[in-house]
Write a protein that holds these residues in place. Sequence first.
Motif, PDB file in Angstrom:
ATOM      1  N   LYS A 149      30.216  67.428 -26.499  1.00 17.27           N
ATOM      2  CA  LYS A 149      31.409  66.739 -27.005  1.00 17.27           C
ATOM      3  C   LYS A 149      31.082  65.299 -27.362  1.00 17.27           C
ATOM      4  N   HIS A 150      30.712  64.484 -26.365  1.00 19.58           N
ATOM      5  CA  HIS A 150      30.600  63.058 -26.680  1.00 19.58           C
ATOM      6  C   HIS A 150      29.384  62.708 -27.525  1.00 19.58           C
ATOM      7  N   MET A 151      28.305  63.488 -27.416  1.00 19.84           N
ATOM      8  CA  MET A 151      27.128  63.175 -28.226  1.00 19.84           C
ATOM      9  C   MET A 151      27.339  63.503 -29.699  1.00 19.84           C
ATOM     10  N   PHE A 152      28.248  64.432 -29.987  1.00 21.54           N
ATOM     11  CA  PHE A 152      28.415  64.883 -31.363  1.00 21.54           C
ATOM     12  C   PHE A 152      29.799  64.542 -31.916  1.00 21.54           C
ATOM     13  N   ASP A 153      30.839  64.945 -31.206  1.00 24.36           N
ATOM     14  CA  ASP A 153      32.207  64.637 -31.629  1.00 24.36           C
ATOM     15  C   ASP A 153      32.393  63.123 -31.724  1.00 24.36           C
ATOM     16  N   ASN A 154      32.110  62.409 -30.641  1.00 27.85           N
ATOM     17  CA  ASN A 154      32.342  60.969 -30.620  1.00 27.85           C
ATOM     18  C   ASN A 154      31.408  60.224 -31.567  1.00 27.85           C
ATOM     19  N   ARG A 155      30.139  60.588 -31.527  1.00 27.90           N
ATOM     20  CA  ARG A 155      29.150  59.828 -32.288  1.00 27.90           C
ATOM     21  C   ARG A 155      29.173  60.189 -33.778  1.00 27.90           C
ATOM     22  N   TYR A 156      29.029  61.471 -34.075  1.00 25.89           N
ATOM     23  CA  TYR A 156      28.954  61.873 -35.477  1.00 25.89           C
ATOM     24  C   TYR A 156      30.337  62.073 -36.090  1.00 25.89           C
ATOM     25  N   GLY A 157      31.262  62.642 -35.320  1.00 25.17           N
ATOM     26  CA  GLY A 157      32.607  62.861 -35.842  1.00 25.17           C
ATOM     27  C   GLY A 157      33.349  61.565 -36.064  1.00 25.17           C
TER      28      GLY A 157
ATOM     29  N   GLU B 122      31.089  43.622 -26.988  1.00 25.19           N
ATOM     30  CA  GLU B 122      31.015  44.470 -25.785  1.00 25.19           C
ATOM     31  C   GLU B 122      31.344  43.656 -24.537  1.00 25.19           C
ATOM     32  N   ILE B 123      31.774  44.365 -23.475  1.00 22.18           N
ATOM     33  CA  ILE B 123      31.925  43.752 -22.158  1.00 22.18           C
ATOM     34  C   ILE B 123      30.846  44.234 -21.198  1.00 22.18           C
ATOM     35  N   ASP B 124      30.137  45.315 -21.570  1.00 27.16           N
ATOM     36  CA  ASP B 124      29.126  45.933 -20.714  1.00 27.16           C
ATOM     37  C   ASP B 124      27.745  45.404 -21.122  1.00 27.16           C
ATOM     38  N   PRO B 125      27.047  44.694 -20.232  1.00 25.58           N
ATOM     39  CA  PRO B 125      25.753  44.128 -20.619  1.00 25.58           C
ATOM     40  C   PRO B 125      24.713  45.175 -20.997  1.00 25.58           C
ATOM     41  N   VAL B 126      24.761  46.356 -20.370  1.00 27.87           N
ATOM     42  CA  VAL B 126      23.790  47.409 -20.705  1.00 27.87           C
ATOM     43  C   VAL B 126      24.026  47.904 -22.132  1.00 27.87           C
ATOM     44  N   LYS B 127      25.286  48.158 -22.475  1.00 28.71           N
ATOM     45  CA  LYS B 127      25.596  48.620 -23.832  1.00 28.71           C
ATOM     46  C   LYS B 127      25.308  47.527 -24.859  1.00 28.71           C
ATOM     47  N   ALA B 128      25.602  46.288 -24.495  1.00 33.84           N
ATOM     48  CA  ALA B 128      25.309  45.181 -25.406  1.00 33.84           C
ATOM     49  C   ALA B 128      23.812  45.090 -25.669  1.00 33.84           C
ATOM     50  N   LEU B 129      23.015  45.232 -24.609  1.00 27.46           N
ATOM     51  CA  LEU B 129      21.559  45.200 -24.768  1.00 27.46           C
ATOM     52  C   LEU B 129      21.075  46.357 -25.629  1.00 27.46           C
ATOM     53  N   ASP B 130      21.660  47.531 -25.428  1.00 27.64           N
ATOM     54  CA  ASP B 130      21.320  48.692 -26.251  1.00 27.64           C
ATOM     55  C   ASP B 130      21.583  48.384 -27.727  1.00 27.64           C
ATOM     56  N   ALA B 131      22.724  47.765 -28.016  1.00 22.18           N
ATOM     57  CA  ALA B 131      23.045  47.423 -29.404  1.00 22.18           C
ATOM     58  C   ALA B 131      22.033  46.439 -29.982  1.00 22.18           C
ATOM     59  N   VAL B 132      21.649  45.441 -29.191  1.00 19.55           N
ATOM     60  CA  VAL B 132      20.666  44.456 -29.651  1.00 19.55           C
ATOM     61  C   VAL B 132      19.341  45.135 -29.980  1.00 19.55           C
ATOM     62  N   LEU B 133      18.887  46.036 -29.087  1.00 20.29           N
ATOM     63  CA  LEU B 133      17.593  46.687 -29.286  1.00 20.29           C
ATOM     64  C   LEU B 133      17.630  47.714 -30.412  1.00 20.29           C
ATOM     65  N   GLN B 134      18.827  48.103 -30.836  1.00 20.80           N
ATOM     66  CA  GLN B 134      18.940  48.951 -32.019  1.00 20.80           C
ATOM     67  C   GLN B 134      19.074  48.127 -33.297  1.00 20.80           C
TER      68      GLN B 134
ATOM     69  N   GLY C  94      33.215  47.739 -29.030  1.00 21.79           N
ATOM     70  CA  GLY C  94      32.864  48.851 -28.163  1.00 21.79           C
ATOM     71  C   GLY C  94      31.623  49.564 -28.662  1.00 21.79           C
ATOM     72  N   PHE C  95      30.650  49.745 -27.769  1.00 21.79           N
ATOM     73  CA  PHE C  95      29.389  50.402 -28.158  1.00 21.79           C
ATOM     74  C   PHE C  95      29.121  51.607 -27.270  1.00 21.79           C
ATOM     75  N   GLY C  96      30.195  52.376 -27.024  1.00 16.30           N
ATOM     76  CA  GLY C  96      30.000  53.682 -26.428  1.00 16.30           C
ATOM     77  C   GLY C  96      29.532  54.642 -27.500  1.00 16.30           C
ATOM     78  N   TYR C  97      29.714  55.946 -27.275  1.00 11.20           N
ATOM     79  CA  TYR C  97      29.243  56.919 -28.258  1.00 11.20           C
ATOM     80  C   TYR C  97      29.950  56.735 -29.599  1.00 11.20           C
ATOM     81  N   CYS C  98      31.262  56.462 -29.585  1.00 16.18           N
ATOM     82  CA  CYS C  98      31.984  56.242 -30.838  1.00 16.18           C
ATOM     83  C   CYS C  98      31.453  55.014 -31.553  1.00 16.18           C
ATOM     84  N   GLY C  99      31.295  53.913 -30.833  1.00 13.89           N
ATOM     85  CA  GLY C  99      30.803  52.685 -31.433  1.00 13.89           C
ATOM     86  C   GLY C  99      29.404  52.826 -31.990  1.00 13.89           C
ATOM     87  N   ARG C 100      28.541  53.565 -31.272  1.00 16.82           N
ATOM     88  CA  ARG C 100      27.177  53.776 -31.771  1.00 16.82           C
ATOM     89  C   ARG C 100      27.188  54.542 -33.086  1.00 16.82           C
TER      90      ARG C 100
END
Length: 418
Positions: free
Chosen positions: A179-187, A236-248, A213-219
């Motif tokens: 669901k979240h890897m495909f519906d949220n991200r690709y859908g 973002e408010i989540d430092p891990v997700k923010a870092l993920d966005a930076v590294l992408q 927001g950089f969860g699956y939908c944001g990505r």
Amino acid sequence: MSDVADMALAGSGVGRIEWADRSMPVLRLIRERFAADRPLDGWRIAACMHVTTETANLIRTLQAGGAHVSLAASNPLSTQDDTAAALAVEYGASVFARSGVDRDGYYRHIHQALEIGPDLVLDDGCDLVNLLHLERTDLLGAVKGGCEETTTGVIRLHQMAREGALKFPMVAVNDTDTKHMFDNRYGTGQSTLDGIIRATNTLLAGKTIVIAGFGYCGRGLAERARGLGARVVVTEIDPVKALDAVLQGFAVEPMDDACRHGDVFITVTGNRDVIRGEHLAAMKDGAILANSGHFDVEIDVRALADLAVAVNPGVRPQADEYVLADGRRLVLLAEGRLVNLAAAEGHPAAVMDMSFADQALTCAWLAEAHAGLAAAVHDVPKEIDTEVARLKLASMAIGIDSLTPDQEEYLRSWRLGS
């Protein structure tokens, strides 16, 4: 009994439902299996979901398994009136949904769907479950369990569970990989941009798109916006997700900074007041505001109305222009509701095929396993997730490797070293 806009639309609804069905081979296979095994025979299911062609094929699958289904809309702007009519007239479901219904009508429809006295519930945002616990407690004793398919709804359910308020087991279908890897991200990634383009006819190449927001939908949104040539800024408010966005390779800024130079703003957080009055006041002329979080609370629409000296409604379909005192114009899409379903058609059927396959198989599992489940939020069993992925790959004529006996033994043993 149903409450739909026009029963005469049923014929066109059937055509659209069958069109979507062609891109939903996994759900079709499950429907055939359900028709033979009848895992939901005699079960009453109340659902609060987007009334779309893809949802219609889920309802058909549950019915094939023997269930009697009543359906209310989870968003007034996403209801397809011809789909609602087709479900009521041609497929025998009880449907309570009209496009554009007001808030009172929205909750009246959920109440009507609950009159079935459900054994199971399917929710999209937790409004039906919330109503059961606050106003329809007379029905709680019969409910054996249910499914929730949105991030927003799962957040609400976890809070209910923490407070000891949740009275029956709920399965977080949203959190399963298929669901979240495909519906949220690709859908969501594709359909949100589709809605923005349909509503505005704007060129996204060269624009600065701010994604909150950089969860699956944001990505998914960030990936696709970059692919269309946009400069993407993530908040973002989540430092891990923010870092993920930076590294992408995406820029990351606080909304206080991003609001000053963004051309298009998209919220996908599941929280309220992500874009507030102070952000709106600082935006440049022509900024476009869109939301793909479940509820219309992520953009503070009241603050926008307070800032405006004039509103030009419907400058384009699902686009309202708010004129500020200094002449700047901000364009709000879909009244701050889900832009991908209000201004477009939601996720492609091929994506919803997996999400609704998860829902259908989880309903069948709940019918068997509910007695042993606590009144808490549960994960979808891993074997269901794996089965859905396996069926999807098979429908695409894609094969994968399997473990050899030696590999299986190696994974089971802790004695074998390098």
